[in-house]
Design a protein around this motif. Structure first.
Motif, mmCIF file in Angstrom:
data_model
loop_
_atom_site.group_PDB
_atom_site.id
_atom_site.type_symbol
_atom_site.label_atom_id
_atom_site.label_comp_id
_atom_site.label_asym_id
_atom_site.label_seq_id
_atom_site.Cartn_x
_atom_site.Cartn_y
_atom_site.Cartn_z
ATOM 1 N N TRP A 47 -20.373 -3.117 19.861
ATOM 2 C CA TRP A 47 -19.365 -3.501 20.857
ATOM 3 C C TRP A 47 -18.515 -4.644 20.320
ATOM 4 C CZ3 TRP A 47 -22.194 -4.144 26.253
ATOM 5 C CH2 TRP A 47 -22.258 -2.895 26.862
ATOM 6 N N THR A 48 -19.190 -5.682 19.832
ATOM 7 C CA THR A 48 -18.497 -6.895 19.389
ATOM 8 C C THR A 48 -17.572 -6.607 18.216
ATOM 9 O OG1 THR A 48 -20.441 -8.168 20.068
ATOM 10 C CG2 THR A 48 -18.810 -9.290 18.697
ATOM 11 N N SER A 49 -18.099 -5.904 17.207
ATOM 12 C CA SER A 49 -17.272 -5.596 16.040
ATOM 13 C C SER A 49 -16.125 -4.664 16.413
ATOM 14 C CB SER A 49 -18.123 -4.968 14.934
ATOM 15 O OG SER A 49 -18.756 -3.785 15.397
ATOM 16 N N GLY A 50 -16.418 -3.685 17.272
ATOM 17 C CA GLY A 50 -15.374 -2.747 17.688
ATOM 18 C C GLY A 50 -14.301 -3.408 18.532
ATOM 19 N N ASP A 51 -14.712 -4.279 19.447
ATOM 20 C CA ASP A 51 -13.740 -4.959 20.303
ATOM 21 C C ASP A 51 -12.884 -5.939 19.496
ATOM 22 O OD1 ASP A 51 -14.667 -3.598 22.490
ATOM 23 O OD2 ASP A 51 -16.056 -5.177 23.103
ATOM 24 N N THR A 52 -13.498 -6.566 18.478
ATOM 25 C CA THR A 52 -12.730 -7.462 17.612
ATOM 26 C C THR A 52 -11.681 -6.678 16.834
ATOM 27 O OG1 THR A 52 -14.658 -8.920 17.371
ATOM 28 C CG2 THR A 52 -12.889 -9.155 15.749
ATOM 29 N N PHE A 53 -12.107 -5.543 16.261
ATOM 30 C CA PHE A 53 -11.161 -4.689 15.534
ATOM 31 C C PHE A 53 -10.061 -4.196 16.460
ATOM 32 C CE2 PHE A 53 -9.899 -0.291 14.645
ATOM 33 C CZ PHE A 53 -9.316 -0.439 13.390
ATOM 34 N N LYS A 54 -10.455 -3.788 17.658
ATOM 35 C CA LYS A 54 -9.488 -3.254 18.618
ATOM 36 C C LYS A 54 -8.458 -4.306 19.013
ATOM 37 C CE LYS A 54 -11.176 -2.540 22.658
ATOM 38 N NZ LYS A 54 -11.996 -1.945 23.742
ATOM 39 N N THR A 55 -8.906 -5.533 19.229
ATOM 40 C CA THR A 55 -7.991 -6.606 19.623
ATOM 41 C C THR A 55 -7.001 -6.910 18.503
ATOM 42 O OG1 THR A 55 -9.707 -7.564 21.036
ATOM 43 C CG2 THR A 55 -7.851 -8.974 20.460
ATOM 44 N N VAL A 56 -7.498 -6.962 17.260
ATOM 45 C CA VAL A 56 -6.609 -7.179 16.104
ATOM 46 C C VAL A 56 -5.606 -6.034 15.996
ATOM 47 C CG1 VAL A 56 -6.513 -7.378 13.593
ATOM 48 C CG2 VAL A 56 -8.305 -8.576 14.867
ATOM 49 N N TYR A 57 -6.076 -4.808 16.245
ATOM 50 C CA TYR A 57 -5.204 -3.627 16.206
ATOM 51 C C TYR A 57 -4.094 -3.747 17.244
ATOM 52 C CZ TYR A 57 -3.872 1.344 16.272
ATOM 53 O OH TYR A 57 -3.161 2.520 16.212
ATOM 54 N N PHE A 58 -4.454 -4.187 18.451
ATOM 55 C CA PHE A 58 -3.462 -4.368 19.512
ATOM 56 C C PHE A 58 -2.386 -5.363 19.089
ATOM 57 C CE2 PHE A 58 -6.889 -3.406 22.928
ATOM 58 C CZ PHE A 58 -6.703 -2.048 22.737
ATOM 59 N N ILE A 59 -2.826 -6.481 18.524
ATOM 60 C CA ILE A 59 -1.893 -7.550 18.160
ATOM 61 C C ILE A 59 -0.972 -7.108 17.032
ATOM 62 C CG2 ILE A 59 -1.725 -9.890 17.215
ATOM 63 C CD1 ILE A 59 -4.378 -10.509 18.634
ATOM 64 N N LEU A 60 -1.543 -6.493 15.991
ATOM 65 C CA LEU A 60 -0.744 -6.086 14.837
ATOM 66 C C LEU A 60 0.223 -4.960 15.170
ATOM 67 C CD1 LEU A 60 -3.398 -6.177 11.946
ATOM 68 C CD2 LEU A 60 -1.679 -7.897 12.531
ATOM 69 N N ASN A 61 -0.154 -4.085 16.098
ATOM 70 C CA ASN A 61 0.706 -2.952 16.447
ATOM 71 C C ASN A 61 1.571 -3.222 17.671
ATOM 72 O OD1 ASN A 61 -0.059 -0.329 14.712
ATOM 73 N ND2 ASN A 61 -1.917 -1.547 15.042
ATOM 74 N N GLN A 62 1.569 -4.485 18.117
ATOM 75 C CA GLN A 62 2.415 -4.910 19.231
ATOM 76 C C GLN A 62 2.226 -4.007 20.456
ATOM 77 O OE1 GLN A 62 6.387 -5.045 17.552
ATOM 78 N NE2 GLN A 62 6.022 -7.049 16.610
ATOM 79 N N ALA A 63 0.971 -3.774 20.779
ATOM 80 C CA ALA A 63 0.658 -3.008 21.987
ATOM 81 C C ALA A 63 1.057 -3.838 23.203
ATOM 82 C CB ALA A 63 -0.830 -2.685 22.028
#
Length: 271
Positions: free
Chosen positions: A210-226
């Motif tokens: 959960w923690t690793s996935g949520d961290t990756f997901k949050t970085v993905y959101f920020i970098l892709n300007q979600a």
């Protein structure tokens, strides 16, 4: 020439990285539940997993799909929601079957009124169409009752969204509710651990993923300007995951006396 050669090499690499990140977003969210599913299936014991986690994720991803109709975000996030809904339904089916098989001589609870004669005998003489006892909400005896509840929620929210789809305020609020609900994913497990004063039965692997996935997901959101709602609630979700990991450390390093459940019937345990 060297610059052109590097570009020729970098473009395919960038595409592979982009496809890999998209694939991780679509399927990465379901990976933490694989070891938990296998553990429940092997031990035939679902006590360590809260099915309210399934409720949170079902609500969050249904709302996210509806949000997509008002604001078209990236398709991997849409497919992630579809895959997650299917996964949560599988988890619910297994947990319901295991729980019911372990409960003997217990009154059957359902979302909708029973039709079969067998269930009518067990039910009270007078029964409304919806057996909607809040004490037994999301603790029903058949998987089909969960399906009926999910379809009812989807139909009602879908109709409301259709009526207000032209309102930007409604659409943005819908998006916030979707990601905020998902950010609360770990709260049922956090509360359960606190109530039991133990993390026994909970899959630590699941929380780490959960923690690793949520961290990756949050970085993905920020970098892709979600949409900004995704990034803010992604950070909140990471904080909740860290709190659960702290519980694992505290309850393993400083064991506390478990809370007794003898005074509660098996049917009232929150799974």
């Amino acid at each position: 020439m060297e610059t052109g050669g590097l570009e020729w090499l970098l473009v395919p690499v960038q595409r592979l990285v982009s496809w890999g990140a998209a694939g991780a977003m679509v399927f990465g969210g379901v990976v933490p539940y694989i070891p938990q599913y296998r553990d429940i299936r092997r031990t035939q014991n679902a006590e360590g997993f809260s099915t309210y986690v399934c409720l949170v994720l079902l609500v969050a991803n249904i709302l996210r799909i509806l949000f997509w109709f008002g604001r078209r975000f990236e398709s991997p996030l849409l497919w992630q929601s579809i895959i997650m809904i299917m996964t949560m339904l599988l988890m619910l089916k297994l947990c319901t079957e295991v729980r019911v098989s372990n409960e003997l001589n217990i009154k059957r609870r359902s979302f909708a009124a029973a039709d079969s004669k067998d269930e009518e005998i067990k039910a009270p003489p007078k029964r409304s169409y919806l057996d909607f006892d809040l004490n037994y909400f999301w603790h029903w005896s058949k998987f089909t009752d969960y399906i009926q509840c999910v379809l009812t929620f989807t139909g009602v929210t879908g109709y409301i969204t259709y009526l207000w789809l032209d309102s930007s305020l409604f659409v943005e609020t819908l998006g916030f509710l979707a990601v905020f609900t998902e950010a609360m994913l770990g709260v049922p497990q956090l509360y359960r651990n606190h109530r039991n004063r133990s993390t026994e039965g909970m899959s630590v692997k699941m929380v780490l993923m959960w923690t690793s996935g949520d961290t990756f997901k949050t970085v993905y959101f920020i970098l892709n300007q979600a949409p900004f709602q995704f990034s803010i609630c992604g950070l909140l979700q990471v904080f909740v995951d860290i709190a659960i990991l702290l519980q694992v450390y505290l309850y393993s390093s400083y064991p506390q006396k478990p809370v007794s459940h003898t005074a509660h019937p098996a049917s009232t345990k929150a799974l």
